[in-house]
Design a protein around this motif. Structure first.
Motif, short mmCIF file in Angstrom:
data_model
loop_
_atom_site.label_atom_id
_atom_site.label_comp_id
_atom_site.label_asym_id
_atom_site.label_seq_id
_atom_site.Cartn_x
_atom_site.Cartn_y
_atom_site.Cartn_z
N LEU A 138 1.17 -1.24 0.29
CA LEU A 138 0.12 0.09 0.10
C LEU A 138 0.84 1.49 -0.05
CD1 LEU A 138 -2.61 -1.23 2.45
CD2 LEU A 138 -2.93 -0.89 0.37
N SER A 139 1.96 1.57 0.86
CA SER A 139 3.23 2.23 0.73
C SER A 139 3.53 2.46 -0.90
CB SER A 139 3.58 1.72 1.66
OG SER A 139 4.64 2.93 1.77
N SER A 140 3.63 1.32 -1.36
CA SER A 140 4.58 1.15 -2.74
C SER A 140 3.06 2.24 -3.85
CB SER A 140 4.59 0.46 -3.49
OG SER A 140 3.53 -0.41 -3.29
N THR A 141 1.83 2.35 -3.13
CA THR A 141 1.46 2.66 -4.52
C THR A 141 0.55 3.44 -4.00
OG1 THR A 141 -0.45 1.40 -3.54
CG2 THR A 141 0.22 0.55 -5.45
N LYS A 142 1.19 4.35 -2.35
CA LYS A 142 0.44 5.86 -1.69
C LYS A 142 -1.15 4.69 -1.73
CE LYS A 142 3.49 8.47 -2.90
NZ LYS A 142 3.74 10.23 -4.09
N THR A 143 -1.81 4.01 -1.00
CA THR A 143 -2.99 3.61 -0.72
C THR A 143 -2.78 4.10 0.88
OG1 THR A 143 -3.26 2.39 -2.59
CG2 THR A 143 -4.70 1.98 -0.86
N GLY A 144 -4.12 4.33 1.17
CA GLY A 144 -4.29 5.18 3.10
C GLY A 144 -4.91 3.92 2.75
N ALA A 145 -3.92 3.90 4.40
CA ALA A 145 -4.82 2.29 5.50
C ALA A 145 -4.24 2.51 6.94
CB ALA A 145 -3.73 0.79 5.14
N LEU A 146 -5.36 1.70 7.23
CA LEU A 146 -5.61 2.43 8.77
C LEU A 146 -5.71 0.88 9.94
CD1 LEU A 146 -6.00 4.01 11.19
CD2 LEU A 146 -7.55 4.63 10.98
N ILE A 147 -4.26 0.13 10.28
CA ILE A 147 -5.19 -1.35 11.13
C ILE A 147 -4.68 -0.85 12.36
CG2 ILE A 147 -4.33 -3.50 10.28
CD1 ILE A 147 -2.80 -2.77 7.66
N ILE A 148 -5.69 -1.72 13.49
CA ILE A 148 -5.45 -1.64 14.31
C ILE A 148 -5.87 -3.39 14.92
CG2 ILE A 148 -7.47 -1.30 17.03
CD1 ILE A 148 -8.01 0.81 14.77
N PHE A 174 -6.33 -6.98 3.13
CA PHE A 174 -6.11 -5.84 3.23
C PHE A 174 -6.07 -4.75 1.96
CE2 PHE A 174 -3.74 -7.13 6.77
CZ PHE A 174 -4.89 -7.08 7.38
N GLY A 175 -5.70 -5.23 0.84
CA GLY A 175 -5.31 -4.59 -0.72
C GLY A 175 -6.56 -4.37 -0.86
N ASN A 176 -8.27 -5.88 -0.82
CA ASN A 176 -8.74 -5.42 -1.41
C ASN A 176 -9.84 -3.92 -0.24
OD1 ASN A 176 -9.38 -7.15 -3.47
ND2 ASN A 176 -9.06 -9.17 -2.87
N ILE A 177 -9.65 -3.99 0.75
CA ILE A 177 -10.13 -3.61 1.92
C ILE A 177 -9.83 -1.95 1.39
CG2 ILE A 177 -10.55 -2.97 4.43
CD1 ILE A 177 -10.16 -5.66 4.59
N PHE A 178 -8.70 -2.10 1.57
CA PHE A 178 -8.29 -0.38 0.57
C PHE A 178 -8.48 -0.01 -0.10
CE2 PHE A 178 -6.50 -1.51 4.94
CZ PHE A 178 -7.29 -0.16 5.51
N TYR A 179 -8.60 -0.47 -1.19
CA TYR A 179 -8.55 -0.38 -2.48
C TYR A 179 -9.69 0.83 -2.40
CZ TYR A 179 -8.83 0.15 -7.53
OH TYR A 179 -8.45 0.16 -9.14
N PRO A 180 -8.67 2.55 -3.70
CA PRO A 180 -9.69 3.71 -3.36
C PRO A 180 -11.48 3.51 -3.47
CG PRO A 180 -8.18 3.73 -3.76
CD PRO A 180 -8.11 2.36 -3.73
N ASN A 181 -12.25 3.90 -3.42
CA ASN A 181 -13.47 3.81 -3.03
C ASN A 181 -14.67 3.28 -3.47
OD1 ASN A 181 -13.47 6.43 -4.51
ND2 ASN A 181 -12.99 6.20 -6.04
N THR A 182 -13.94 1.37 -2.73
CA THR A 182 -14.88 1.19 -1.96
C THR A 182 -15.42 0.79 -0.57
OG1 THR A 182 -12.94 -0.19 -0.80
CG2 THR A 182 -13.14 -1.24 -3.14
N PRO A 183 -16.58 0.47 -0.34
CA PRO A 183 -17.30 0.62 0.50
C PRO A 183 -16.33 0.69 2.20
CG PRO A 183 -18.31 -1.26 -1.02
CD PRO A 183 -17.55 -0.68 -1.28
#
Length: 293
Positions: A138-148, A174-183
């Motif tokens: 996610l860092s390489s594609t600059k995709t925002g993520a928040l994991i607890i 994780f890639g599917n969850i944080f993919y942009p514009n997904t619910p």
């Protein structure tokens, strides 16, 4: 002059001679409480409240000095009800104190016969590897993520705001969850006992929001707020820069790589088990070396 100095020295020495072991313990406990109290309120909203209380005390002293009866009466009423007012105003800070006390090492003893067990080693190992791989991708594609990563403090309130998944963590998930514009991409993922329990969860705002760097976005602020209200480890991937950050105990540290993130998560989520495994490995190594000899 010399007699006065001698009397002062004798008085001070008499005070030191009268100090017993109970006095030393009393002073040490008081020092500990004052130190942690100052540490707690520093750089929080409580600091401003303390200043306001000191101003009221100063006003009362001035009113008493100039014999201002009405002002003294009103301030005396404020001080009489001040204890309840302090409980209301310092509620977030008091909650943090009680939660920290509850998370102390003494809480690990089984006083009430609870049958709770530690998370399985294999599950947490899989989860840590998945989080680190996902953070790097996610860092390489600059995709925002928040994991607890939940620890002792249960996050039932936050889990109730999201969608229950109850699945094994992996970089693909994780890639599917944080993919942009997904619910679910805007919320946080909560991991409990090495399993992704929920996604799309909403987190509390930080208590010292006005003191946080204005350059930090909503994800980083939510991570700080969550780490203030629990002992969870929160991993954040920036959508703007792609940097990996970790929030813990209300503090945000930045600039993690996959390796440093894995080391941190392993130290925080499996500290005792790592120590036991090291001991077992060293013991096994000594046995093997003796057998070879």
């Amino acid at each position: 002059m010399l007699e006065t100095i001698g009397q002062a020295i004798n008085s001070v020495w008499g005070v030191f001679k009268s100090i017993g072991l109970n006095d030393i313990v009393d002073i040490a406990i008081l020092y500990f409480l004052i130190y942690n109290g100052i540490k707690l309120i520093r750089e929080t909203r409580a600091q401003q409240l303390i200043k306001g209380i000191l101003v009221l005390i100063l006003c009362y002293c001035v009113a008493a000095f100039f014999n201002l009866q009405t002002i003294r009466y009103l301030l005396k009423l404020c001080f009489q009800w001040g204890f309840l007012a302090l409980i209301v105003m310092f509620q977030p800070e008091l909650r943090r104190i009680l939660e920290k006390v509850g998370r102390a090492k003494i809480a690990e003893f089984n006083f009430f016969g609870s049958s709770d067990q530690d998370p399985d080693d294999v599950k947490w190992t899989t989860a840590i590897n998945a989080v680190c791989d996902a953070a790097q991708n996610l860092s390489s594609t600059k995709t925002g993520a928040l994991i607890i990563c939940e620890r002792k403090t249960k996050l039932g309130e936050q889990i109730a705001t999201g969608t229950i998944l109850n699945c094994v963590p992996s970089a693909a998930v994780f890639g599917n969850i944080f993919y942009p514009n997904t619910p679910l991409h805007d919320g946080a993922v909560i991991i409990r006992d090495g399993i992704i329990l929920a996604a799309g969860c909403f987190l509390p705002r930080p208590q010292k929001d006005e003191l946080i760097n204005k350059q930090l976005g909503s994800r980083h602020r939510a991570a700080i707020g969550m780490s203030e209200n629990s002992d969870a480890i929160v991993v954040v991937v920036s959508e703007e820069t792609g940097s990996i950050s970790v929030a813990e105990n209300g503090e945000l540290t930045r600039g993690y790589s996959k390796e440093s993130l894995k080391k941190l998560l392993t130290d925080r989520l499996m500290p005792e088990k790592d120590a036991n495994s090291i001991k077992e490995n060293s013991f096994a190594g000594r046995v093997i070396s003796k057998w070879k000899k």
